[in-house]
Design an enzyme around this catalytic site. Structure first.
Site, PDB file in Angstrom:
ATOM      1  N   ASP A  11     -33.981 -28.991 -25.639  1.00  0.00           N
ATOM      2  CA  ASP A  11     -33.285 -30.015 -24.707  1.00  0.00           C
ATOM      3  C   ASP A  11     -31.693 -29.565 -24.854  1.00  0.00           C
ATOM      4  OD1 ASP A  11     -35.596 -31.488 -24.287  1.00  0.00           O
ATOM      5  OD2 ASP A  11     -35.108 -32.725 -26.239  1.00  0.00           O
ATOM      6  N   LYS A  33     -40.885 -26.523 -25.888  1.00  0.00           N
ATOM      7  CA  LYS A  33     -40.857 -27.403 -24.452  1.00  0.00           C
ATOM      8  C   LYS A  33     -39.563 -27.231 -23.736  1.00  0.00           C
ATOM      9  CE  LYS A  33     -40.220 -31.843 -24.785  1.00  0.00           C
ATOM     10  NZ  LYS A  33     -39.257 -32.106 -23.636  1.00  0.00           N
ATOM     11  N   ASP A  60     -42.400 -29.566 -19.382  1.00  0.00           N
ATOM     12  CA  ASP A  60     -42.370 -30.995 -19.504  1.00  0.00           C
ATOM     13  C   ASP A  60     -41.485 -31.513 -17.996  1.00  0.00           C
ATOM     14  OD1 ASP A  60     -42.281 -33.666 -20.138  1.00  0.00           O
ATOM     15  OD2 ASP A  60     -40.728 -33.349 -21.489  1.00  0.00           O
ATOM     16  N   LEU A  61     -42.270 -31.647 -16.872  1.00  0.00           N
ATOM     17  CA  LEU A  61     -41.169 -32.050 -15.812  1.00  0.00           C
ATOM     18  C   LEU A  61     -41.800 -33.580 -15.521  1.00  0.00           C
ATOM     19  CD1 LEU A  61     -40.913 -28.326 -13.956  1.00  0.00           C
ATOM     20  CD2 LEU A  61     -39.396 -29.780 -15.581  1.00  0.00           C
ATOM     21  N   LYS A  62     -42.822 -33.819 -15.660  1.00  0.00           N
ATOM     22  CA  LYS A  62     -43.473 -35.117 -15.499  1.00  0.00           C
ATOM     23  C   LYS A  62     -43.496 -35.565 -14.156  1.00  0.00           C
ATOM     24  CE  LYS A  62     -41.156 -37.272 -19.832  1.00  0.00           C
ATOM     25  NZ  LYS A  62     -40.497 -35.870 -20.133  1.00  0.00           N
ATOM     26  N   PHE A  63     -44.206 -34.710 -13.339  1.00  0.00           N
ATOM     27  CA  PHE A  63     -44.536 -34.641 -11.769  1.00  0.00           C
ATOM     28  C   PHE A  63     -44.787 -36.015 -11.364  1.00  0.00           C
ATOM     29  CE2 PHE A  63     -45.156 -29.976 -12.476  1.00  0.00           C
ATOM     30  CZ  PHE A  63     -44.016 -29.567 -11.983  1.00  0.00           C
ATOM     31  N   ASP A  65     -45.130 -37.998  -7.871  1.00  0.00           N
ATOM     32  CA  ASP A  65     -44.456 -38.017  -6.337  1.00  0.00           C
ATOM     33  C   ASP A  65     -45.999 -38.200  -5.707  1.00  0.00           C
ATOM     34  OD1 ASP A  65     -43.379 -37.453  -3.752  1.00  0.00           O
ATOM     35  OD2 ASP A  65     -41.965 -36.310  -5.025  1.00  0.00           O
ATOM     36  N   ILE A  66     -45.902 -38.337  -4.236  1.00  0.00           N
ATOM     37  CA  ILE A  66     -47.150 -38.308  -3.562  1.00  0.00           C
ATOM     38  C   ILE A  66     -48.096 -37.465  -3.758  1.00  0.00           C
ATOM     39  CG2 ILE A  66     -46.076 -39.559  -1.885  1.00  0.00           C
ATOM     40  CD1 ILE A  66     -46.324 -36.809   0.000  1.00  0.00           C
ATOM     41  N   THR A  68     -49.909 -35.057  -2.546  1.00  0.00           N
ATOM     42  CA  THR A  68     -49.999 -33.539  -2.086  1.00  0.00           C
ATOM     43  C   THR A  68     -48.766 -32.879  -2.905  1.00  0.00           C
ATOM     44  OG1 THR A  68     -50.957 -34.244   0.045  1.00  0.00           O
ATOM     45  CG2 THR A  68     -49.456 -32.171  -0.035  1.00  0.00           C
ATOM     46  N   THR A 117     -41.127 -42.828 -24.923  1.00  0.00           N
ATOM     47  CA  THR A 117     -41.221 -43.543 -26.038  1.00  0.00           C
ATOM     48  C   THR A 117     -39.739 -44.245 -26.268  1.00  0.00           C
ATOM     49  OG1 THR A 117     -40.123 -41.123 -26.988  1.00  0.00           O
ATOM     50  CG2 THR A 117     -42.558 -41.647 -27.310  1.00  0.00           C
ATOM     51  N   ARG A 178     -39.589 -38.158 -36.116  1.00  0.00           N
ATOM     52  CA  ARG A 178     -38.604 -38.249 -36.719  1.00  0.00           C
ATOM     53  C   ARG A 178     -38.913 -37.847 -38.268  1.00  0.00           C
ATOM     54  NH1 ARG A 178     -37.055 -37.299 -32.451  1.00  0.00           N
ATOM     55  NH2 ARG A 178     -35.252 -38.069 -31.458  1.00  0.00           N
ATOM     56  N   GLY A 207     -37.481 -32.573 -31.412  1.00  0.00           N
ATOM     57  CA  GLY A 207     -36.233 -31.658 -30.726  1.00  0.00           C
ATOM     58  C   GLY A 207     -35.092 -31.945 -31.891  1.00  0.00           C
ATOM     59  N   ARG A 208     -34.202 -32.726 -31.666  1.00  0.00           N
ATOM     60  CA  ARG A 208     -33.060 -32.667 -32.405  1.00  0.00           C
ATOM     61  C   ARG A 208     -33.012 -32.804 -34.025  1.00  0.00           C
ATOM     62  NH1 ARG A 208     -30.302 -37.503 -29.028  1.00  0.00           N
ATOM     63  NH2 ARG A 208     -32.576 -38.067 -28.572  1.00  0.00           N
TER      64      ARG A 208
END
Length: 239
Positions: A11, A33, A60-63, A65-66, A68, A117, A178, A207-208
């Site tokens: 991140d 990630k 990790d882009l968490k698509f 949308d519609i 297609t 989370t 953590r 991450g951190r």
């Protein structure tokens, strides 16, 4: 470690910061990630550069949308050769099915985010999602499984219930990890690495606690040792 269980969340706001850390890590000890911030700043070229160093990448882009649009985005992400990617389960059945069709089973791991989370009961009430967090997570996980995806992202507090409900052949990826002596930051539904593994997590996104540690490599080694000390890891065998 032939199959490292820790995924280090990069991140960072730019490629230089990310690569400075990556240069100190070992691909046999962790995966990486890449999320929205870093991908927006550095693009697919950074992903390719890190894969060239031997790292497997969770994109990790968490698509969301519609159908297609999500299918096309997943197809493009798959062409990068990443190890894992995700969509958002709240996109619904048609979107999840379109993503699965775009990324055939047995290739790249395709998983879905259930609830972030950072969300707790008050957040669910405000946006109108019925039930407690664990109930919403389970509904979304079952929907994801029905659409043929490989697993879900969930908090470590929900893994035990999901493992019992869905069984071993489903991948559970857990952020919100953590160490016992660290700050929770903005995460709400968290657990230690040991708790997450004992509850049935397959992969831990951290991450951190690693990236902001004084000695990131030492922290990664400490966390890996905590995981290795747990003898009952049979639920890992399918992944």
């Amino acid at each position: 470690m032939n199959d490292p269980r820790i995924i280090v969340a990069l991140d960072f706001p730019d490629s230089t910061s990310a690569l400075n850390l990556v240069a100190r890590l070992d691909p046999s000890l962790c995966r990486l990630k890449v999320g929205k911030e870093l991908f927006t700043a550095a693009g697919p070229q950074l992903v390719e550069k890190m894969m060239g160093k031997g790292f497997e990448i969770f994109l990790d882009l968490k698509f969301h949308d519609i159908p297609t649009t999500v299918a096309n985005a997943c197809r493009t992400a798959a062409a990068l050769g990443v190890w894992m990617m995700n969509v958002h389960a709240l996109g619904g059945r048609r979107m999840l099915a379109a993503a699965r069709e775009a990324v055939p089973p047995g290739s790249i791991k395709l998983i879905a985010v259930t609830l972030l989370t950072s969300m707790d009961q008050s957040d669910l009430d405000e946006v109108g999602l019925k039930g407690e967090p664990q109930d919403v997570v389970q509904r979304l996980a079952l929907l994801t499984r029905d659409c043929g995806l490989d697993g879900v992202v969930c908090s470590p507090l929900e893994t035990s219930r999901l493992r019992n409900a869905i069984g071993a052949d489903f991948c559970l990826v857990t952020p919100g990890i953590r160490p016992a002596d660290s700050c929770p930051d903005e995460q709400r539904r968290i657990a230690t690495p040991r708790e997450a593994i004992e509850n049935g997590s397959n992969y831990l996104v951290i991450g951190r606690p690693i990236t902001q540690a004084t000695e990131p490599v030492a922290m990664l080694s400490r966390l890996n040792k905590d995981i290795e000390d747990i003898r009952d890891v049979s639920h890992f065998d399918n992944f």
